[in-house]
Design an enzyme around this catalytic site. Structure first.
Site, short mmCIF file in Angstrom:
data_model
loop_
_atom_site.label_atom_id
_atom_site.label_comp_id
_atom_site.label_asym_id
_atom_site.label_seq_id
_atom_site.Cartn_x
_atom_site.Cartn_y
_atom_site.Cartn_z
N CYS A 2 0.83 -1.20 0.00
CA CYS A 2 0.00 0.00 0.00
C CYS A 2 0.87 1.25 0.00
O CYS A 2 2.06 1.20 0.25
CB CYS A 2 -0.92 0.01 1.22
N ARG A 27 1.11 1.54 -6.02
CA ARG A 27 1.29 0.56 -4.95
C ARG A 27 -0.04 0.04 -4.42
O ARG A 27 -0.07 -0.98 -3.73
CB ARG A 27 2.09 1.17 -3.80
N TRP A 75 -4.21 -1.61 -1.02
CA TRP A 75 -4.36 -2.82 -1.82
C TRP A 75 -4.84 -3.89 -0.85
O TRP A 75 -4.12 -4.29 0.05
CB TRP A 75 -3.03 -3.21 -2.45
N ASN A 100 0.91 -0.70 6.47
CA ASN A 100 1.20 -1.56 5.34
C ASN A 100 1.77 -2.85 5.89
O ASN A 100 2.61 -2.83 6.78
CB ASN A 100 2.20 -0.90 4.40
N GLY A 101 1.30 -4.01 5.39
CA GLY A 101 1.79 -5.29 5.87
C GLY A 101 0.66 -6.18 6.30
O GLY A 101 -0.51 -5.95 6.00
N GLU A 483 6.88 -14.27 -20.29
CA GLU A 483 6.71 -12.85 -19.94
C GLU A 483 5.68 -12.19 -20.83
O GLU A 483 4.88 -11.38 -20.36
CB GLU A 483 8.06 -12.15 -20.05
N LYS A 487 2.23 -10.39 -19.51
CA LYS A 487 1.85 -9.01 -19.80
C LYS A 487 0.44 -8.94 -20.36
O LYS A 487 -0.36 -8.08 -19.99
CB LYS A 487 2.83 -8.39 -20.81
N GLU A 490 -2.08 -9.63 -17.57
CA GLU A 490 -2.08 -8.59 -16.54
C GLU A 490 -2.93 -7.39 -16.93
O GLU A 490 -3.70 -6.87 -16.11
CB GLU A 490 -0.64 -8.11 -16.28
N HIS A 506 2.39 -32.42 -26.37
CA HIS A 506 2.16 -33.12 -25.11
C HIS A 506 0.95 -32.57 -24.37
O HIS A 506 0.83 -32.77 -23.15
CB HIS A 506 3.41 -33.06 -24.24
N LYS A 606 2.01 -2.77 -7.51
CA LYS A 606 3.37 -2.77 -8.04
C LYS A 606 4.36 -3.50 -7.15
O LYS A 606 5.11 -4.35 -7.60
CB LYS A 606 3.82 -1.32 -8.25
#
Length: 611
Positions: A2, A27, A75, A100-101, A483, A487, A490, A506, A606
């Site tokens: 956060c 964040r 968040w 935060n945490g 990656e 993206k 996301e 397979h 983030k």
């Protein structure tokens, strides 16, 4: 995870708090809030669901002003996204606190506090802390002493900022396993979870260490460590500029950061290579002692940084001829790895505050590694301070939640590290010199690839109405396919997966049909012919291919096969980084066409500072 901002000054600080939240919105942006006191024993609280703009609207309708205050962008971890769960949390209209945490024993503490008469209005773990502090203040302790007593009851991770509206002459802060900085100015002082929040008002900072508790007043700062002893933390002058986090002419931060990559890559390589060799001193004073002992490397990271680690495995095994293991940090933490003699532990993190990666680094220090190293983008971060060796990526601030320049500069830094180890392993100097020359040309090659934006944007229209996509690569570009898929999912919310192309038969071929676009990266390397065969397997099942191909690959457009040819031949060392760029642009343009929030995708933040 956060965003945290606090301020104490002689003048109204509400605007400073809100501006700080804007700079930290990457964040966390589920909900926001601000609490201030004007010195008359009066506390003003404003909270809103959504982004900072929603809080600004509320402040326009119901203004508040004060000389001491805190602000937060959330968040969500405990409790849904509601105004009642938004920070700050207030106890008895007196104690205002942001956090935060994660407090792991909050249920136990909540039960105790309820039994003593406290009522709870939220589902969060944070509200427990505000009541703990209030209880201690009610018993006659100073705010500083109350916070010290409260944090002794907490199990977990936290960055806490709190003030007492009845004694609004200080802010008290505490941290454990979650970042917190104090910004220093004349006649005012500030706190935040990241220096970027405060570049508007100062460049001078204290970086608190685990266990620190600090009392922040207008006239100065007092810091004590976990034992309660008064300590001095160095003052750091930030080299970041306030305009580094402005969007400028670009419609989104992500696009700006995509186009900043040639410069960021050049900066990452600058002063790390000279002539035809890597300067090992770039890794710090301990590099000369640690690097000659390295017999293998153990890489730990999360998310995008994990993909960078998978690429590094190829750099180290093929280039430096050294064994390499790569794993997800959240898994490494909970097993007992066998560490062979001469193993270097390497942690990769964009922020340097990723909870799982930090915990892995700390665990590694007890497991007999020859040394620890970090690849990171934030010089003031916990990871950088705690590792034996560091190599900064120099990407500059990255605001878009979906990483772009932080990832490609990690690849550049990892290539530098690979060459440095190769030099100590006695690899032929002609080979390491060739690698260095290839590194030098990366920024110019990146510029040329970004010029492909128009045809990539045209491709994006074919993805807009799709629900699934498949990405293929082989060798070092398999992690790049991973990656690319990450993206796309996301920021566009299209389900996307990546496979080593040889794995198609397979299982994944069962998914292929005309509604499943398949994106492939096709550098001209020893696996190219194998990849072509894999692509034919896709066409035989009716899949539509979108291929980024080397100019000498002889892959041509045909029915069901669209090809964008890269502007120049790309060497194997260069391919992972350079082929990343068109995949970033493709994901960006698809997301824009689908109307999603490119810079702040739903449910993500983030810097992941919680487990």
């Amino acid at each position: 995870m956060c965003g945290i901002v606090g301020a104490i000054a002689a003048q109204d600080i509400t605007a400073v708090l809100v501006e700080g939240l804007k700079r930290l919105e990457y964040r966390g942006y589920d909900s926001t809030g601000v609490a201030v006191s004007n010195g008359a024993h009066h506390l003003e609280l404003r909270r809103a669901v959504g982004k900072v703009v929603e809080l600004e609207r509320k402040l326009t309708m119901i203004p508040c002003h004060g000389t001491v205050g805190v602000a937060h962008s959330r968040w969500a971890t405990h409790g849904g996204v509601t105004e009642l769960n938004a920070h700050p949390h207030v106890s008895s209209n007196r104690i205002a606190l942001i956090h935060n945490g994660i407090i792991e024993n909050h249920v136990e503490l909540k039960n105790e506090l309820q039994a003593r008469g406290y009522t709870f209005s939220s589902e969060t773990d944070t509200e427990v802390i505000s009541h703990l502090v209030h209880e201690q203040v009610q018993q006659g302790l100073s705010l500083m002493a109350a916070v010290q007593a409260a944090v002794k009851r907490l199990h977990g991770a936290y960055a806490i900022v709190v003030f007492d509206a009845q004694n609004p002459d200080s802010i008290v802060v505490a941290r454990l396993a979650s970042p917190l900085v104090i910004g220093l100015a004349d006649g005012a002082n500030y706190v935040a979870s990241d220096v970027q929040a405060l570049l508007q008002v100062t460049r001078r900072f204290h970086f608190l260490e685990d266990g620190d508790v600090a009392e922040v007043r207008r006239e100065g700062v007092v810091i004590v460590d976990a034992s309660g002893a008064r300590v001095t933390r160095a003052v750091h002058e930030s080299s970041l500029s306030a305009d580094a986090i402005e969007r400028g002419e670009y419609p989104h931060y992500m696009l700006k950061e995509i186009y900043e990559q040639p410069r960021a890559i050049a900066d990452t390589l600058s002063e790390r290579i000279a002539g035809n060799h890597v300067l090992e001193a770039a890794l710090g004073p301990r590099a000369a002692v640690i690097l000659p002992q390295v017999q293998q490397v153990h890489i730990v990271a999360c998310g995008t940084s994990y993909h960078a680690g998978l690429v590094a495995r190829y750099y180290l095994e093929q280039g430096a001829r050294i064994p390499c293991v790569v794993e997800v940090a959240s898994e490494y933490r909970y097993r007992d790895p066998v560490v062979q003699a001469g193993t270097l532990f390497l942690a990769i993190s964009q922020s340097g505050e990723t909870a799982d990666t930090l915990a892995a680094l700390r665990a590694a220090k007890q497991r007999g590694y020859v040394g620890t190293a970090a690849i990171c983008n934030v010089p003031e971060s916990s990871l950088v301070r705690e590792a034996d060796m560091t190599l900064m990526t120099r990407a500059g601030p990255e605001i878009g939640v979906a990483s772009t320049k932080a990832f490609t500069t990690q690849l550049a830094a990892l290539a530098v590290l690979g060459v440095a180890i190769a030099q100590h392993r006695g690899v032929d100097r002609r080979i390491t010199g060739l690698f260095v020359r290839q590194l030098r040309s990366l920024p110019e090659m990146a510029e040329r690839v970004l010029a492909l934006d128009a045809p990539i944007k045209a491709w994006a229209h074919a993805f807009v109405d799709k629900q699934h996509a498949l990405f293929l690569g082989r060798g070092p570009t398999w992690p790049i396919a991973m990656e690319g898929a990450l993206k796309l999912k996301e920021i566009s919310y299209i389900h996307a997966e990546a496979y080593a192309a040889g794995e198609l038969k397979h299982g994944p071929l069962a998914l292929v049909d005309e509604n499943m676009p398949i994106v492939a990266v096709a550098p001209n390397n020893q696996l190219l012919e194998k990849l072509k065969s894999n692509l034919q397997e896709v066409r035989a099942r009716g899949g539509h291919l979108y291929v980024f191909a080397d100019p000498s690959s002889k892959i041509e457009a045909s029915e069901g096969v669209d090809v964008i040819t890269m502007p120049t031949h790309i060497e194997p060392l260069q391919a992972p980084l350079i082929y990343t760029l068109p995949l970033q642009l493709l994901s960006y343009h698809v997301a824009v066409l689908r109307g999603t929030d490119v810079d702040q995708p739903r449910n993500l933040a983030k810097s992941v500072t919680v487990e």
